[in-house]
Design a protein around this motif. Structure first.
Motif, PDB file in Angstrom:
ATOM      1  N   GLY A 138       0.805  -1.220   0.000  1.00 61.24           N
ATOM      2  CA  GLY A 138       0.000   0.000   0.000  1.00 61.24           C
ATOM      3  C   GLY A 138       0.836   1.267   0.000  1.00 61.24           C
ATOM      4  O   GLY A 138       0.317   2.362  -0.272  1.00 61.24           O
ATOM      5  N   SER A 139       2.113   1.179   0.317  1.00 61.38           N
ATOM      6  CA  SER A 139       3.006   2.350   0.311  1.00 61.38           C
ATOM      7  C   SER A 139       4.446   1.853   0.335  1.00 61.38           C
ATOM      8  O   SER A 139       4.700   0.671   0.636  1.00 61.38           O
ATOM      9  N   GLY A 140       5.359   2.761   0.062  1.00 59.70           N
ATOM     10  CA  GLY A 140       6.776   2.419   0.175  1.00 59.70           C
ATOM     11  C   GLY A 140       7.108   2.030   1.608  1.00 59.70           C
ATOM     12  O   GLY A 140       7.850   1.068   1.842  1.00 59.70           O
ATOM     13  N   MET A 141       6.552   2.751   2.567  1.00 58.22           N
ATOM     14  CA  MET A 141       6.835   2.444   3.975  1.00 58.22           C
ATOM     15  C   MET A 141       6.295   1.067   4.366  1.00 58.22           C
ATOM     16  O   MET A 141       6.903   0.370   5.181  1.00 58.22           O
ATOM     17  N   ALA A 142       5.163   0.664   3.793  1.00 57.73           N
ATOM     18  CA  ALA A 142       4.629  -0.681   4.085  1.00 57.73           C
ATOM     19  C   ALA A 142       5.596  -1.737   3.563  1.00 57.73           C
ATOM     20  O   ALA A 142       5.861  -2.755   4.228  1.00 57.73           O
ATOM     21  N   LEU A 168      18.992   9.333   4.408  1.00 58.42           N
ATOM     22  CA  LEU A 168      17.913   8.395   4.080  1.00 58.42           C
ATOM     23  C   LEU A 168      16.608   9.174   4.019  1.00 58.42           C
ATOM     24  O   LEU A 168      16.498  10.246   4.632  1.00 58.42           O
ATOM     25  N   TYR A 169      15.612   8.614   3.357  1.00 56.60           N
ATOM     26  CA  TYR A 169      14.267   9.208   3.433  1.00 56.60           C
ATOM     27  C   TYR A 169      13.872   9.342   4.910  1.00 56.60           C
ATOM     28  O   TYR A 169      14.120   8.431   5.714  1.00 56.60           O
ATOM     29  N   GLY A 170      13.246  10.481   5.266  1.00 60.72           N
ATOM     30  CA  GLY A 170      12.927  10.772   6.668  1.00 60.72           C
ATOM     31  C   GLY A 170      12.101   9.688   7.341  1.00 60.72           C
ATOM     32  O   GLY A 170      12.321   9.362   8.513  1.00 60.72           O
ATOM     33  N   LEU A 230      20.636   0.097   1.924  1.00 63.02           N
ATOM     34  CA  LEU A 230      21.144   1.171   1.073  1.00 63.02           C
ATOM     35  C   LEU A 230      19.995   1.971   0.467  1.00 63.02           C
ATOM     36  O   LEU A 230      18.933   1.419   0.177  1.00 63.02           O
ATOM     37  N   GLU A 231      20.236   3.256   0.296  1.00 64.18           N
ATOM     38  CA  GLU A 231      19.298   4.087  -0.474  1.00 64.18           C
ATOM     39  C   GLU A 231      20.188   4.986  -1.321  1.00 64.18           C
ATOM     40  O   GLU A 231      20.920   5.813  -0.774  1.00 64.18           O
ATOM     41  N   THR A 232      20.179   4.788  -2.621  1.00 57.16           N
ATOM     42  CA  THR A 232      21.119   5.530  -3.455  1.00 57.16           C
ATOM     43  C   THR A 232      20.558   5.784  -4.841  1.00 57.16           C
ATOM     44  O   THR A 232      20.067   4.839  -5.455  1.00 57.16           O
ATOM     45  N   ALA A 245      20.492   9.133  -2.397  1.00 58.44           N
ATOM     46  CA  ALA A 245      19.771   9.233  -1.134  1.00 58.44           C
ATOM     47  C   ALA A 245      18.959  10.522  -1.045  1.00 58.44           C
ATOM     48  O   ALA A 245      19.348  11.561  -1.571  1.00 58.44           O
ATOM     49  N   ASN A 246      17.876  10.399  -0.340  1.00 53.55           N
ATOM     50  CA  ASN A 246      16.932  11.488  -0.122  1.00 53.55           C
ATOM     51  C   ASN A 246      17.355  12.261   1.131  1.00 53.55           C
ATOM     52  O   ASN A 246      17.461  11.632   2.185  1.00 53.55           O
ATOM     53  N   PRO A 247      17.567  13.553   1.143  1.00 56.10           N
ATOM     54  CA  PRO A 247      17.472  14.498   0.025  1.00 56.10           C
ATOM     55  C   PRO A 247      18.832  15.022  -0.429  1.00 56.10           C
ATOM     56  O   PRO A 247      18.882  15.960  -1.203  1.00 56.10           O
ATOM     57  N   CYS A 303      18.172  -2.634  -0.902  1.00 60.46           N
ATOM     58  CA  CYS A 303      18.401  -1.328  -1.537  1.00 60.46           C
ATOM     59  C   CYS A 303      17.074  -0.663  -1.909  1.00 60.46           C
ATOM     60  O   CYS A 303      16.222  -1.288  -2.542  1.00 60.46           O
ATOM     61  N   ASP A 304      16.924   0.575  -1.498  1.00 58.49           N
ATOM     62  CA  ASP A 304      15.781   1.395  -1.908  1.00 58.49           C
ATOM     63  C   ASP A 304      16.157   2.039  -3.241  1.00 58.49           C
ATOM     64  O   ASP A 304      17.073   2.859  -3.302  1.00 58.49           O
ATOM     65  N   ASN A 305      15.461   1.651  -4.309  1.00 57.17           N
ATOM     66  CA  ASN A 305      15.807   2.103  -5.668  1.00 57.17           C
ATOM     67  C   ASN A 305      14.824   3.152  -6.193  1.00 57.17           C
ATOM     68  O   ASN A 305      14.690   3.341  -7.398  1.00 57.17           O
ATOM     69  N   THR A 306      14.144   3.829  -5.262  1.00 53.07           N
ATOM     70  CA  THR A 306      13.074   4.772  -5.644  1.00 53.07           C
ATOM     71  C   THR A 306      13.576   5.907  -6.527  1.00 53.07           C
ATOM     72  O   THR A 306      12.959   6.236  -7.539  1.00 53.07           O
ATOM     73  N   PHE A 307      14.687   6.543  -6.140  1.00 51.93           N
ATOM     74  CA  PHE A 307      15.159   7.730  -6.882  1.00 51.93           C
ATOM     75  C   PHE A 307      15.644   7.343  -8.275  1.00 51.93           C
ATOM     76  O   PHE A 307      15.518   8.115  -9.209  1.00 51.93           O
ATOM     77  N   HIS A 342      10.802  -0.135  -3.376  1.00 48.77           N
ATOM     78  CA  HIS A 342      10.472   1.113  -4.071  1.00 48.77           C
ATOM     79  C   HIS A 342       9.292   1.761  -3.382  1.00 48.77           C
ATOM     80  O   HIS A 342       8.367   1.059  -2.963  1.00 48.77           O
ATOM     81  N   SER A 343       9.308   3.070  -3.370  1.00 48.49           N
ATOM     82  CA  SER A 343       8.063   3.791  -3.213  1.00 48.49           C
ATOM     83  C   SER A 343       7.581   3.965  -4.651  1.00 48.49           C
ATOM     84  O   SER A 343       8.135   4.770  -5.406  1.00 48.49           O
ATOM     85  N   THR A 344       6.564   3.184  -5.051  1.00 40.75           N
ATOM     86  CA  THR A 344       6.067   3.282  -6.438  1.00 40.75           C
ATOM     87  C   THR A 344       5.290   4.576  -6.652  1.00 40.75           C
ATOM     88  O   THR A 344       4.930   4.916  -7.788  1.00 40.75           O
ATOM     89  N   THR A 345       5.017   5.248  -5.536  1.00 39.42           N
ATOM     90  CA  THR A 345       4.359   6.566  -5.541  1.00 39.42           C
ATOM     91  C   THR A 345       5.088   7.547  -6.464  1.00 39.42           C
ATOM     92  O   THR A 345       4.483   8.492  -6.960  1.00 39.42           O
ATOM     93  N   LYS A 346       6.387   7.322  -6.691  1.00 33.99           N
ATOM     94  CA  LYS A 346       7.244   8.344  -7.307  1.00 33.99           C
ATOM     95  C   LYS A 346       7.386   8.101  -8.822  1.00 33.99           C
ATOM     96  O   LYS A 346       6.399   8.071  -9.511  1.00 33.99           O
ATOM     97  N   PHE A 347       8.625   7.914  -9.315  1.00 31.51           N
ATOM     98  CA  PHE A 347       8.836   7.844 -10.766  1.00 31.51           C
ATOM     99  C   PHE A 347       8.124   6.651 -11.404  1.00 31.51           C
ATOM    100  O   PHE A 347       7.754   6.704 -12.567  1.00 31.51           O
ATOM    101  N   ILE A 378      -0.462   6.284  -4.021  1.00 32.88           N
ATOM    102  CA  ILE A 378       0.594   5.870  -3.090  1.00 32.88           C
ATOM    103  C   ILE A 378       0.797   4.357  -3.276  1.00 32.88           C
ATOM    104  O   ILE A 378      -0.175   3.620  -3.454  1.00 32.88           O
ATOM    105  N   GLY A 379       2.033   3.905  -3.227  1.00 33.06           N
ATOM    106  CA  GLY A 379       2.267   2.463  -3.334  1.00 33.06           C
ATOM    107  C   GLY A 379       3.720   2.119  -3.081  1.00 33.06           C
ATOM    108  O   GLY A 379       4.598   2.985  -3.022  1.00 33.06           O
ATOM    109  N   GLY A 380       3.964   0.827  -2.938  1.00 30.20           N
ATOM    110  CA  GLY A 380       5.338   0.360  -2.712  1.00 30.20           C
ATOM    111  C   GLY A 380       5.467  -1.077  -3.174  1.00 30.20           C
ATOM    112  O   GLY A 380       4.465  -1.775  -3.384  1.00 30.20           O
TER     113      GLY A 380
HETATM  114  C1  LIG Z   1      13.462   7.166  -1.132  1.00 33.65           C
HETATM  115  C2  LIG Z   1      12.115   6.930  -0.511  1.00 33.65           C
HETATM  116  N1  LIG Z   1      11.844   5.722   0.005  1.00 33.65           N
HETATM  117  C3  LIG Z   1      10.649   5.453   0.585  1.00 33.65           C
HETATM  118  C4  LIG Z   1       9.668   6.418   0.680  1.00 33.65           C
HETATM  119  C5  LIG Z   1       8.355   6.090   1.335  1.00 33.65           C
HETATM  120  O1  LIG Z   1       7.383   5.890   0.352  1.00 33.65           O
HETATM  121  P1  LIG Z   1       5.807   6.095   0.569  1.00 33.65           P
HETATM  122  O2  LIG Z   1       5.577   7.553   0.817  1.00 33.65           O
HETATM  123  O3  LIG Z   1       5.205   5.591  -0.699  1.00 33.65           O
HETATM  124  O4  LIG Z   1       5.428   5.284   1.758  1.00 33.65           O
HETATM  125  C6  LIG Z   1       9.903   7.687   0.146  1.00 33.65           C
HETATM  126  C7  LIG Z   1       8.882   8.736   0.225  1.00 33.65           C
HETATM  127  O5  LIG Z   1       9.107   9.881  -0.087  1.00 33.65           O
HETATM  128  C8  LIG Z   1      11.170   7.959  -0.469  1.00 33.65           C
HETATM  129  O6  LIG Z   1      11.465   9.163  -0.988  1.00 33.65           O
END
Ligand SMILES: Cc1ncc(COP(=O)(O)O)c(C=O)c1O
Length: 407
Positions: A97-101, A123-125, A168-170, A172-174, A197-201, A219-224, A232-234
Motif C-alpha cells: 500500500g506504500s513504500g513504507m509498508a 535516508l528518506y525521513g 542502502l538508499e542511493t 539518497a533522499n534528500p 536497496c531502496d531504488n526509488t530515486f 520502491h516507493s512506487t508513488t514516485k517515478f 501511493i504504493g510500494g
Molecule cells: C526514497 C524513498 N523511500 C521510501 C519512501 C516512502 O514511500 P511512501 O511515501 O510511498 O510510503 C519515500 C517517500 O518519499 C522515499 O522518498
C-alpha cells in the motif's frame, strides 16, 4: 517474468511486461474491484488455501490487477540480468500500500530482536524514523555511518557482528549522495549480511541493484514508477523466491499493508512510459543543475551529474544517467529558500517526487521534520536545503520560473 526472453528492449517490457490476456478480452487489465474470489466447489477452495492449486483467494493476499503490476516491476528490475548458470534472473515482488509498508515488511520478515542494520546517514525521513523510533523497541538497532567510505563501513561490520542487514538508499533522499552498491554488496556478503536497496530515486531504468547481487529491492512506487502522482504504493522484491513465497508473503499478509486494484491499475499504466519519462527528466535535470550551479544566488547545488559532485564518478559507474533529483542551498539560507518557493509561478510547492511537473520542497520542515535538527544537520540536511524533483516541462519554462523566483 518470461518477458525477458520475449523482448529485447526495456520499454517493450514496461509496456507489455506482466500482461496476460483478460478473459473478457479487455485491452487494458481491468480494475478487479473484488475483495474475495469464488470456488467451483468446496474442494477447490481447500486446494487453493493449501497452495495445491494456483488462484486468487482474497484481495489482501493478491489480486489480478496487483499481480500484473508486481510482474511488470520484477521484469524491469531483472531486465537483461543472468544468473551464474546463464539463466534469466527470476525474483518475486509483493505490491504494498506504500513504500513504507514495503520497507516494514522487509525489516519484519528478515530481522529479529538482537539483529542490527547498517545504513548510510542520508535516508528518506520516514525510513530514518523507522530505524530510530520503531525498530529499537523491537530490539533491532541501527548503526549509521558514512557508507561512502568503504573503510568506515568495513570497520563497523568488523566491530559489531550482530549487524545482519546493510540497508542502502542511493541516490539518497534528500542530499543526492550515492553509495557503492557493488562494493557494499560484496563486503556485506563476506560478513553474512542481507543487502537491501531502496531504488526509488533511480528506478530500474537508471540502476538495477539485482545486477550486483543485492538480495532485496524496495520502491516507493508513488514516485517515478507511477510517474503521475496519482497513487501511493510500494513494492518489495527478493531474489530468494522461495523465502519470498513463504516467510515474506506470510509477514506481508499478516501485517495487511496490501495495495489495491485501482492504485495498481494507475501504476501499470504509468510505468509504460518509464523509459521516455526518465530520459526527459534526466535531460532537464542536467540543464537545470548547470544553470543553478552558475547562479549567483546559489551557494551549493547537490546534483550527482555535475562533475564536481563528490559522488559523480560512482554515479557514472552504477547509473545509466544521474537522475532527476537535486537539492540546492541558497546563499540567503532558509529565508532565501522560503522566498524562492513563494515566488514560483509554474513549478509546484509540494513534497513527493517523480511527477511530470517540477516539485520543490523544504526537507527540514517537511519530509525530515521528524528527524531531530542536530541529527539532520550532521547528515547534511540543513535548514537552507531545498529539494527539487525536475519535471518534464519544456526546460526553458522551468529555468524561466526559477530565474524570476530567484530575483
Ligand atoms: C526514497 C524513498 N523511500 C521510501 C519512501 C516512502 O514511500 P511512501 O511515501 O510511498 O510510503 C519515500 C517517500 O518519499 C522515499 O522518498
Amino acid at each position: 517474468m518470461s518477458e525477458q526472453k520475449k523482448f529485447s528492449g526495456f520499454s517493450s517490457i514496461a509496456i507489455h511486461g506482466g500482461h496476460t490476456q483478460d478473459p473478457n478480452y479487455a485491452h487494458l487489465t481491468p480494475i478487479y474491484a473484488s475483495s474475495t474470489y469464488v470456488y467451483d466447489n468446496a474442494e477447490q477452495g481447500m486446494r487453493r488455501f493449501s497452495g495445491k492449486e494456483d488462484g486468487f483467494i482474497y484481495s489482501r493476499w493478491g489480486n489480478p490487477t496487483m499481480a500484473e503490476a508486481e510482474e511488470k516491476i520484477c521484469a524491469l528490475e531483472t531486465f537483461g540480468i543472468k544468473t551464474a548458470t546463464g539463466q534469466s534472473l527470476e525474483v518475486k515482488g509483493i505490491l504494498h500500500g506504500s513504500g513504507m509498508a514495503a520497507i516494514s515488511s522487509l525489516f519484519l520478515a528478515t530481522l529479529k530482536s538482537g539483529d542490527k542494520i547498517l545504513s548510510h546517514y542520508s535516508l528518506y525521513g520516514g525510513t530514518q524514523e523507522m530505524l530510530d523510533k520503531v525498530l529499537p523497541d523491537l530490539g533491532i538497532e541501527s548503526v549509521i555511518v558514512d557508507l561512502r567510505n568503504l573503510e568506515v563501513a568495513e570497520t563497523a561490520l568488523k566491530k559489531d557482528r550482530s549487524i545482519r542487514m546493510i540497508y542502502l538508499e542511493t541516490p539518497a533522499n534528500p542530499t543526492i549522495q550515492c553509495v557503492d552498491i557493488d562494493e557494499l554488496t560484496k563486503m556485506g556478503k563476506r560478513y553474512n549480511c542481507i543487502i537491501a536497496c531502496d531504488n526509488t530515486f533511480a528506478t530500474p531504468y537508471l540502476q538495477q541493484p539485482f545486477r550486483v547481487g543485492v538480495d532485496y529491492i524496495v520502491h516507493s512506487t508513488t514516485k517515478f514508477l507511477n510517474g503521475h502522482g496519482t497513487a501511493i504504493g510500494g513494492i518489495l522484491m527478493g531474489r530468494d523466491v522461495e523465502f519470498m513465497k513463504t516467510r515474506v508473503t506470510k509477514t506481508h499478509r499478516l501485517l495487511g499493508g496490501n495495495s489495491n486494484p485501482f492504485d495498481a491499475f494507475l501504476l501499470i499504466n504509468g510505468m509504460k512510459t518509464l523509459e521516455v519519462r526518465m530520459e526527459r527528466h534526466c535531460a532537464n535535470a542536467m540543464k537545470i543543475a548547470q544553470y543553478l550551479n552558475s547562479h549567483t544566488a546559489i551557494a551549493t547545488v547537490h546534483y550527482n551529474g555535475l562533475p564536481d559532485h563528490p559522488d559523480h564518478k560512482l554515479t557514472m559507474k552504477q547509473m545509466r544517467l544521474p537522475g532527476a533529483m537535486m537539492s540546492i542551498v541558497l546563499k540567503g539560507g532558509l529565508n532565501g529558500g522560503v522566498n524562492l518557493m513563494n515566488q514560483l509561478k509554474m513549478c509546484t510547492r509540494t513534497v513527493s517526487l517523480g511527477t511530470c511537473d517540477t516539485l520543490l520542497s523544504h526537507p527540514a520542515s517537511m519530509t525530515h521534520f521528524g528527524v531531530p535538527k542536530e541529527q539532520r544537520e550532521q547528515y547534511g540536511i540543513t535548514d537552507g536545503l531545498i529539494r527539487m524533483s525536475i519535471g518534464m516541462e519544456n526546460v526553458e519554462d522551468i529555468q524561466e520560473d526559477l530565474e524570476q523566483a530567484l530575483k
